[in-house]
Design an enzyme around this catalytic site. Structure first.
Site, PDB file in Angstrom:
ATOM      1  N   ASN A   8      26.422  11.895 -36.140  1.00 28.69           N
ATOM      2  CA  ASN A   8      27.189  10.379 -35.961  1.00 28.69           C
ATOM      3  C   ASN A   8      28.339  10.692 -36.865  1.00 28.69           C
ATOM      4  O   ASN A   8      28.058  10.423 -38.178  1.00 28.69           O
ATOM      5  CB  ASN A   8      26.547   9.501 -36.141  1.00 28.69           C
ATOM      6  N   LYS A  10      30.836   9.019 -37.317  1.00 24.11           N
ATOM      7  CA  LYS A  10      31.450   7.531 -37.941  1.00 24.11           C
ATOM      8  C   LYS A  10      33.050   7.844 -37.960  1.00 24.11           C
ATOM      9  O   LYS A  10      33.680   8.422 -37.105  1.00 24.11           O
ATOM     10  CB  LYS A  10      30.849   7.083 -39.104  1.00 24.11           C
ATOM     11  N   HIS A  94      24.636   0.719 -32.520  1.00 21.59           N
ATOM     12  CA  HIS A  94      24.646   1.264 -34.099  1.00 21.59           C
ATOM     13  C   HIS A  94      24.370  -0.127 -34.925  1.00 21.59           C
ATOM     14  O   HIS A  94      25.283  -1.051 -34.619  1.00 21.59           O
ATOM     15  CB  HIS A  94      25.749   2.120 -34.464  1.00 21.59           C
ATOM     16  N   GLU A  96      26.041  -0.664 -37.706  1.00 21.83           N
ATOM     17  CA  GLU A  96      27.568  -0.868 -38.130  1.00 21.83           C
ATOM     18  C   GLU A  96      28.296  -1.697 -37.067  1.00 21.83           C
ATOM     19  O   GLU A  96      29.104  -2.439 -37.088  1.00 21.83           O
ATOM     20  CB  GLU A  96      28.098   0.382 -38.475  1.00 21.83           C
ATOM     21  N   GLU A 164      16.779   3.425 -36.983  1.00 19.82           N
ATOM     22  CA  GLU A 164      17.689   3.646 -38.139  1.00 19.82           C
ATOM     23  C   GLU A 164      17.692   2.285 -38.960  1.00 19.82           C
ATOM     24  O   GLU A 164      18.040   1.326 -38.741  1.00 19.82           O
ATOM     25  CB  GLU A 164      19.109   3.636 -37.689  1.00 19.82           C
ATOM     26  N   GLY A 170      23.236   5.542 -45.396  1.00 19.85           N
ATOM     27  CA  GLY A 170      24.159   5.708 -46.532  1.00 19.85           C
ATOM     28  C   GLY A 170      23.707   5.616 -47.683  1.00 19.85           C
ATOM     29  O   GLY A 170      24.621   5.416 -48.750  1.00 19.85           O
ATOM     30  N   SER A 208      19.955   8.574 -44.020  1.00 21.63           N
ATOM     31  CA  SER A 208      20.131   9.381 -45.185  1.00 21.63           C
ATOM     32  C   SER A 208      19.130  10.641 -44.754  1.00 21.63           C
ATOM     33  O   SER A 208      18.614  11.206 -45.852  1.00 21.63           O
ATOM     34  CB  SER A 208      19.469   8.656 -46.438  1.00 21.63           C
TER      35      SER A 208
HETATM   36  P1  13P Z   1      23.592   8.508 -42.855  1.00 20.97           P
HETATM   37  O1  13P Z   1      22.777   9.640 -42.533  1.00 20.97           O
HETATM   38  O2  13P Z   1      24.915   8.780 -43.698  1.00 20.97           O
HETATM   39  O3  13P Z   1      22.733   7.754 -43.797  1.00 20.97           O
HETATM   40  O4  13P Z   1      23.935   7.543 -41.595  1.00 20.97           O
HETATM   41  C1  13P Z   1      22.728   7.573 -40.590  1.00 20.97           C
HETATM   42  C2  13P Z   1      23.517   6.785 -39.456  1.00 20.97           C
HETATM   43  O5  13P Z   1      23.818   5.635 -39.416  1.00 20.97           O
HETATM   44  C3  13P Z   1      23.542   7.502 -38.504  1.00 20.97           C
HETATM   45  O6  13P Z   1      23.777   6.827 -37.125  1.00 20.97           O
END
Ligand code: 13P
Length: 246
Positions: A8, A10, A94, A96, A164, A170, A208
Site C-alpha cells: 500500500n 498510500k 483502511h 486512514e 491492521e 507507521g 510496521s
Molecule cells: P506501515 O507498514 O507503514 O506501518 O503501514 C501499514 C499500512 O497501513 C498498510 O495498509
C-alpha cells in the site's frame, strides 16, 4: 494457501518513481517469488504501474473506491473504472480512510459490495485504535467491524481480510504474534458467522511489517500474507518480506 503480499503505497510516488519501483519488482517476480504480489499505488499512478508490471505475475490494486458505479461524485473513483484500468484488488476500510474521511462500517460495506460487483477482490481492513486496545475493547471492535463491513455475497474466495492495529501503523510497533494469532482467529470466526464459510479465507496482517520482522509475523498461525505500507516503498525491503513467506 498462497500468501498475498500487498504494497500500500498510500499518498506517495511520482510517475517516474512508481515506474522504477514497479519495474524493478516485476523483473524479480518474473524469476519467481514466494507469494502472490499486489501493488496499490495512488489512483493517478495505476496506469503507469500497470504498464511497468505487464508480463509479470504482479497484480494491480487500488487504495479505495466509491460505492457507486458512476455519477456526480467529484474526486472519487469507481470500482468499475479500477477494474477497467487493470486492477484485481481494492483496499477498502483502511484506518486512514476511516479516520481522515469518517468512513463507517456501513460505508466500507457498500464499497466492498461495489468492488465485488465490479469483479474486484476487496481487501477489507479492520483494526483497533490504541485507546480501544487500552480499554480492552479489541475483540469487540474487531467483531463489529468485520460483521459490519462485509457485504452480501462476500466469500472466502472473493474477499481478503486485513488486520491492521491502528497503533501499529507507521509507528515501528507491531502486535505480538500471540495477539496477531488471536485476532486472526477471531476474524475467521466472525467471517464464517457472517459469510457462511471461511475455509481458504486469506487474512493479511498490517502495521510496521518490515524485512526484519516479516518471517516471524508470516509464520504466525492464521496469517496468510501482509499489507505493507512504508516498507513497500523500499524495493529491497519489500522483496525481503515477499521472500520471508513460509
Ligand atoms: P506501515 O507498514 O507503514 O506501518 O503501514 C501499514 C499500512 O497501513 C498498510 O495498509
Amino acid at each position: 494457501m498462497t500468501y498475498l503480499i500487498a504494497g500500500n503505497w498510500k499518498m506517495n510516488g511520482t510517475p517516474a518513481s512508481a515506474k522504477a519501483l514497479a519495474a524493478g519488482l516485476a523483473a524479480k517476480a518474473k524469476a519467481g517469488s514466494k507469494a502472490e504480489i499486489a501493488l496499490c499505488p495512488p489512483a493517478p499512478l495505476l496506469s503507469a504501474v500497470d504498464a511497468a508490471v505487464a508480463g509479470s505475475p504482479i497484480a494491480l490494486g487500488a487504495q479505495d473506491c466509491h460505492a457507486n458505479e458512476k455519477g456526480a461524485h467529484t474526486g472519487d473513483v469507481s470500482a468499475w473504472l479500477l477494474k477497467a484500468l487493470g486492477c484485481r484488488f481494492v483496499i477498502v476500510g483502511h484506518s486512514e480512510r476511516r479516520a481522515d474521511h469518517g468512513e463507517t462500517d456501513a460505508m466500507v460495506k457498500a464499497k466492498a459490495a461495489a468492488a465485488l460487483k465490479a469483479g474486484l477482490t476487496p481487501i477489507v481492513c479492520v483494526g483497533e485504535t490504541d485507546a480501544q486496545r487500552e480499554r480492552g475493547e479489541t475483540s469487540a471492535v474487531i467483531a463489529t467491524q468485520v460483521a459490519g463491513s462485509l457485504p452480501e455475497g462476500a466469500t472466502a474466495a472473493n474477499t481478503v481480510m486485513a488486520y491492521e492495529p491502528v497503533w501499529a501503523i507507521g509507528t515501528g510497533k507491531t502486535a505480538t504474534t500471540a495477539d496477531i494469532a488471536a485476532v486472526h482467529a477471531q476474524i475467521r470466526e466472525v467471517f464464517k458467522a457472517t459469510a457462511g464459510e471461511a475455509g481458504g479465507l486469506r487474512i493479511l496482517y498490517g502495521g510496521s511489517v518490515k524485512g526484519a520482522n516479516a518471517a516471524e509475523i508470516l509464520a504466525t498461525a492464521g496469517v496468510n500474507g501482509a499489507l505493507v505500507g512504508g516498507a513497500s516503498l523500499d524495493p529491497e525491503d519489500f522483496w525481503k518480506i515477499i521472500q520471508a513467506c513460509p
